[in-house]
Design an enzyme around this catalytic site. Structure first.
Site, short mmCIF file in Angstrom:
data_model
loop_
_atom_site.label_atom_id
_atom_site.label_comp_id
_atom_site.label_asym_id
_atom_site.label_seq_id
_atom_site.Cartn_x
_atom_site.Cartn_y
_atom_site.Cartn_z
N GLY A 135 0.88 -1.16 0.10
CA GLY A 135 -0.14 -0.01 -0.05
C GLY A 135 0.95 1.25 0.06
N TYR A 180 11.78 6.08 -0.34
CA TYR A 180 13.14 5.73 -0.72
C TYR A 180 13.65 4.80 0.24
CZ TYR A 180 18.17 6.15 -0.63
OH TYR A 180 19.70 5.89 -0.85
N GLY A 221 4.42 0.62 4.74
CA GLY A 221 3.72 0.24 3.78
C GLY A 221 3.50 -1.36 3.86
N GLY A 254 6.45 -3.77 5.16
CA GLY A 254 6.51 -3.56 6.52
C GLY A 254 7.11 -1.93 6.71
N CYS A 289 5.91 9.38 0.25
CA CYS A 289 4.59 9.07 0.54
C CYS A 289 3.74 9.82 0.14
CB CYS A 289 4.50 8.73 2.11
SG CYS A 289 5.75 7.84 2.85
#
Length: 214
Positions: free
Chosen positions: A70, A75, A139, A150, A168
């Site tokens: 998700g 980075y 994520g 993770g 994000c």
């Protein structure tokens, strides 16, 4: 049940790790132990399922990988601890939102032990220091109650690549490291994170195993 912990050496290429996580999660059953994978990646931008191309500003020589977690773009690179909890969250009695909040709280507790005040945000997953600094990205992919991908925790990383993206999907934050506030090695953070996971999710102990061949 014990928590299986696997620690990799530095600078792992992202795609083989992603493939191994997916394979583990797809192949596990109700008796499979939960695993915690810890490592650093070679420099890479990863774009989540909701990722918008306009948030990748100028990747230059850093590869961009579209993945199945998700979230938007972020980075990964040396000096950043990748925390991959491959957990059966259904067995833990957690839904996805509760799982995200539990992971965020674990990082908040970790940072508090270093004297760093931090918090999550209801509108944007991750852990933040103050109003405009992000120290940890989250994520995940949850499929049939089993979670992989993770967290990316900035310990002592070169943060300049974040200027090539909107991290994000956010445009009004800067990224920060643990070492901007407290001097600690990545190896020490690995040890502390491992202990916190075992405590937070009530494992009977920690079983160190060799890394999965990638």
């Amino acid at each position: 049940m014990q928590l299986v912990v696997r620690k990799w050496s530095k600078n792992q290429v992202y795609e083989p790790v992603w493939a191994a996580m997916r394979s583990f999660s797809n192949g596990r059953d109700q008796s499979t132990s939960d695993e915690l994978w810890l490592m650093e990646h070679e420099s890479v931008f990863t774009q989540g399922l909701a990722g918008k191309p306009e948030h990748v500003l100028a990747p230059a020589d850093i590869p961009v990988v579209r993945t199945d977690r998700g979230g938007q773009v972020t980075y990964h690179g040396p000096g950043q601890l990748m925390i991959y909890p491959l957990f059966d969250i259904e067995r833990l009695g957690l839904n996805t939102r509760e799982w995200v909040r539990s992971l965020e709280q674990l990082v908040v507790d970790l940072l508090a032990s270093y004297g760093i005040e931090s918090h999550g945000r209801p509108d944007a997953p991750g852990v933040y220091v103050g109003d405009d600094k992000k120290i940890c990205s989250v994520g995940l992919r949850v499929k049939k109650g089993r979670s992989y991908h993770g967290m990316a925790l900035n310990v002592d990383a070169d943060l300049s690549p974040f200027s090539r993206i909107n991290p994000c999907g956010l445009t009004r934050i800067t990224m920060t490291n643990i070492t901007d506030y407290y001097q600690v090695s990545l190896a020490e953070v690995v040890k502390d994170v491992t202990a916190l996971f075992a405590k937070a999710f009530y494992f009977s102990g920690i079983e160190l195993q060799a890394p999965v061949a990638l």
